[in-house]
Each structure stands twice: as structure tokens, then as C-alpha cells.
Write a protein that holds these residues in place. Sequence first.
Motif, PDB file in Angstrom:
ATOM      1  N   THR A  77       0.826  -1.212   0.000  1.00  0.00           N
ATOM      2  CA  THR A  77       0.000   0.000   0.000  1.00  0.00           C
ATOM      3  C   THR A  77       0.857   1.258   0.000  1.00  0.00           C
ATOM      4  O   THR A  77       0.380   2.357  -0.240  1.00  0.00           O
ATOM      5  N   LEU A  97      -8.973  -6.340   0.074  1.00  0.00           N
ATOM      6  CA  LEU A  97      -8.924  -5.412  -1.061  1.00  0.00           C
ATOM      7  C   LEU A  97     -10.304  -5.302  -1.676  1.00  0.00           C
ATOM      8  O   LEU A  97     -11.087  -6.258  -1.654  1.00  0.00           O
ATOM      9  N   VAL A 137      -3.544  -0.294  -5.708  1.00  0.00           N
ATOM     10  CA  VAL A 137      -2.508  -0.953  -4.900  1.00  0.00           C
ATOM     11  C   VAL A 137      -1.148  -0.701  -5.560  1.00  0.00           C
ATOM     12  O   VAL A 137      -1.078  -0.259  -6.716  1.00  0.00           O
TER      13      VAL A 137
END
Lengths: 306, 353
Positions: free
Chosen positions: B286, B325, B331
Amino acid sequence: MKNAESKRRAAPSFLAPPRRARRDAAGLGAISAARARLLIYGGMCVLLIPFVFPTWWMVTSSIKPASDIFAFPPQLLPTHTDWSTYAQVFKLQPFGQQYWNSAYIAALVTVGTMAVSSLAGYAFARVRFPGANALFMVVLLGLLIPAEVTIVPLFQLFRRLGMVNTHWPLILIPIFGAPSVFATFVMRQFFIALPVELEEAARVDGLGRFTIFRKIALPLARPALASVAIFTFLHSWNLYLEPIVFLSSAHMFTLPQALTHFTDAYGGPLWNVQLAAATLTALPVLIVFVVAQKQFVEGLAHTGLK
Amino acid sequence: MAEVLLSNVRKSYGRTDVIHGIDLTIRDGDFVALVGPSGCGKSTLLRMVAGLEAITHGDISIGGRVVTDLDPKERDIAMVFQNYALYPHMTVAANMGFSLEHRGGSKTQVAERVRWAAGILGLEQLLERYPRQLSGGQRQRVAMGRAIVRDPQVFLFDEPLSNLDAKLRIVMRGEIKTLHQKLKTTTIYVTHDQVEAMTMADTVVVLNAGRVEQAGPPLELYDHPANQFVAGFIGSPSMNFIAGTITADGFSTSAGAVLPLPESENRLPHGPAIYGVRPEHLALSTDSGIPAQVLLVEPTGSETQVTVQLGGTRLVCMLRERAALTPGSTVQLQPRVDSVHLFDAASGKRLGA
């Protein structure tokens, strides 16, 4: 609130009609199914008449006195029975001998046709050779030539071979003629549908071409062979044109030919005797069909003819 | 047991070449899987070894004996077919003993061998049944029994598990491998399922359009694919490929992202290339990495498969951890640099080590 309560109370009576309706619908459904079945069976019974009536008429007339056969209105059930017609059949003709002639000729033709058609069918289905398809088409064309066209040259041929008034033409013509072509077609269709892997497995197991045919393909072709056997036997048993062309002595006759010789002194047919002979002629065929009916239908289904 | 040698084996149907000169050595006792997409010629090649298909050119030898012109029965091989090819009119025992019986074995010998094979495969209770009375797995076992009963030099399997359901396939896969470990007979196994090939074989031969793309131990093919075809074919989910250019800074994709290259690949000539990275070698972060958009999240329990979009390319990441997610989120991709593969953009051949 009151409204909601009354709605809840009313719910069961509100639900009841659809339940009853479902029950009624189910009842109606059952009735309509029964009606449909009745209609189908009724229709089938009507359709059965043209198939069953001739046999019924043949069997009942064979035990009627000659005068009753042409009585008007027709007698569906014989009022007087006369079993002596069956004794007459054997007195007027060497019927036992003729029965044997038909039986052994049909048996030989059946075995011969099974052998020829299974070998030829297997070859056309599995052996690759140049012009195989063209040759198969030529063989199939044989089915399109009527027996009446070939009967004269065949007669000439068998006369030269000294086989007229013998049973050889009646054995050889079906084995190598149209019935065998049809049987070859049936067997070829069956062998084409047989998985190639079975034969490949047999090759890996050490079998040669003929052993594969004998030990793998042929045992598996039993249903097709059964149907070939039944229709070949029937064809030979009912053969009429060839016997009247090739045979001239009563003791050499086959049954269909013999049937036409039950006549009185003026050449008129002895109907009741003739029908008794016809009943005796049809009997083994009926028995074979009833016994082997399942096999016959399965065989036709296997060969893609149904 | 025997070594199988294929030298410059070719097969043509008329003017169409289907096998283009294959050279292959299968060591004595090896389990070799021929794998490739439909129509690549793997079954044809197996059938050529069996003698069921004629060879246009080349030679095949089994156990030092040239068998090119011999019939299948003279090659001392046994074959298990895709649809089992059990004789429907024979019992299990008759099916298994048929070959021995035909080769002149006495009744006692045949019965003894059948009992031995049935014992190995757990078929003792089924010997008097007919194939139609057996389940798919049982039929498969009988087909194997028919093969082992003769103790041939080579076993040939032609997609033997493709007619079974997924669960039974895994069970039978184990059984075939166990059987090979027990008998140590040279085995050639054709499959289109690369997982089957990877899990069962000592050597995997990847075929494509009648040519051998690469042959070697399963993990060698996985870790060092010789070309882009093998890289894409071996592994499930398959390797991610990104088109771009090798530059001094790294690998620049057409979307403008720059992917890291291993130090060992620094001497590669700059120019167009294909960047290959396996899903499990692509980590998500991240905070740092190459930004990509999440398209799909597929948790399987043990791992999570995440499909992301990088420029115009869809990439699959396989995560061991359970990732929270959501599709549409962004990402950061972090390829494991030492596991990156590079392929020539034109020929598809592997670049560098």
C-alpha cells in the motif's frame, strides 16, 4: 391495528382457495391424463386393425367350411369348425417335405448371409483400401435393381450350371444378392460405430486383423447380427419369385410356392385348405418374432435403422 | 523396463506436417509427461511410439531395438486409452488376462498374473464384473491392470484421467504415481493438464505445433522456461507478461511504468522485450511500488488471487495472506526482482540466464 388483526384472522380463509384450486387442478390433470391415454390406446386399437385382421381372418377361415368363408355378413368367429383342413394340407401336397425345404434353405441363407455381411461390413467399415467408398456405392446400387430384372440372366446362369430344379439358386442368390447387400449395409453401420480404441487396444494386446474381427468386433455385433438373422430368415422364408422360376417338382417346392398349389380339379383355390397351409407357414415366423422381438428392435436401434 | 529413443521423428498427413522432427531420449524407468495444448501432436507422438500410427520419417527404438516398422504387438508396450477401451463383452478378469492368454500363457499363469495385478490395484472384488457394472475410477484401474499384467517394457498413457471428475482425477493421479514408483517401468504419459504433468512426471516435455519447446524436470521448466510459450503454459495461474522496453533505468512498460530488473540482467541489450513474472512473485503493497488498479479479488481460502490492471495489461497476483482489497482500489505492485523472466519480443526466446 384492528385492520391488521382482521387480515391475520382472515388469512387462512384467504389461503384456502388456492390450495383447493391446486387439488382441483391436480384432479383435473389426472382426469385429462387418463382421457389422453384412453384416446391414444383407442387410436392404437384402430391402427391395429389392418395389421391384425388379415392374420385373424387367415386363422379363423382355416377352420371354417369353405361355404362359411364367403358368407355374408362375414363371420368374425367361426360358427362351425372343421379341423380336417389341416390333415388335407398334408394329403394334397408333400407339405412336410416342403416345410423342411423352406426351413433348411432359410437356415443356410441366414448363416451364409450373416457370414458374408459381417465380413464385408467389417471390411467396408475398417479396412482402408483404394476405392473403398466407390466400391461400397456400387454394392449398394445392387439394392436398386429389382429381382425381376435379374431373374432371366440368373436363370440362364443356373441352367448352364445344371442347378435348375435344385435348391442352390434359392441359397446362393440371397447370400450374394440384395438381402446380403442390405445386411452388409447394416453390419457396416454397426462396425463404424464401434469405438476404434477397442481395436487399437486389441492390436496392442497382440491380436491380428482377423482375430480382432473374430474375438472383439463380432461378439460385440450380436444385436446387429440378430436383426440381420431375423430379416434374412424372413426374406428367405417368404421368397416366392425365385422358387416359381427355378423349381418345378412338388417335392422341391418351398412353402410360399406350395401354397398356390392347393387347388381343386378345376384349378380353383381350396380356400380353407390353402389358409390352413398359410397358417402353418406363418406360425414359425410369428413364434420367432414374438420370442426375439426385443432383440430385433434393439438390433435395429443399434444399427441406426430406427 | 527400457530406454526409449526418438530420432528425428516426423509425421505428415499428405502435405501437412504434424510432427516436425522430434529427438527425445526417455531414460529407463523414467516417468515422462508429454504436455501441450490441443492439437500440438502429443497423442500422435504417443501413438507413433505404440505403433498405432505410421512414422513418415525417423526412428524409434525401445530397449535398444529399432521398432519403427514393427506392429504394436511386437513392441512390448502396454497402453491405457483415454476412454479405457475395455472389452465390453468380457469380465474384468478376462479383460486383464486377455493379452496373456492370447500370447499363449497357461490358464494358471494368466490367473496368477491377473490376481497379482488385481491385488496391486485393489480390484480383487471386481474380477467377475463387466465393465458396464463399474464406476469411472474402477474402469480406469482395470485399464491400468490390463497394462501391468503383462509386465511390458514401456507403459503408454493417453490422457487417462480426462474422463474422470476433478476429485477422482487427483486420487487416480496419486495411484498412477504410486504404481510407477512400485514397478519402475518406463512410462510415457500424455496430458493437456500441466498440473498433472508437473505433479507426476520426472521429466516434462512441452510440445507446441509438433515441436518440442522444452524438455526437463518439472521445476526446471517452471523456474527457467526456455521461451515465452513454456513460461505461459507451465504454472497455474499462468505467468504474467508485460510488453515494454529494456532501458538503462529498468523495464519501461507502454503505460509509462518502470519495472525493476535483476542486476544480472543489466548487460542485456536495450530494446523491446517481454517482462514475465509469476503471480506468486508479484507482491502488493500500500506504500511503495508500481500503482495498479484492483479489478477482481478471488479468495480460495489458502490464498487470494487478485487481478489488477497495469496500463492496458491485466496481471494476476497470488497472495498467501488474506488481503482486504476492494475492486476499484489502487494498490502498489512489487515484483520479486530475482524471479523475473525476460523474453525476446520477436522470437519469444528467453533473454539472459
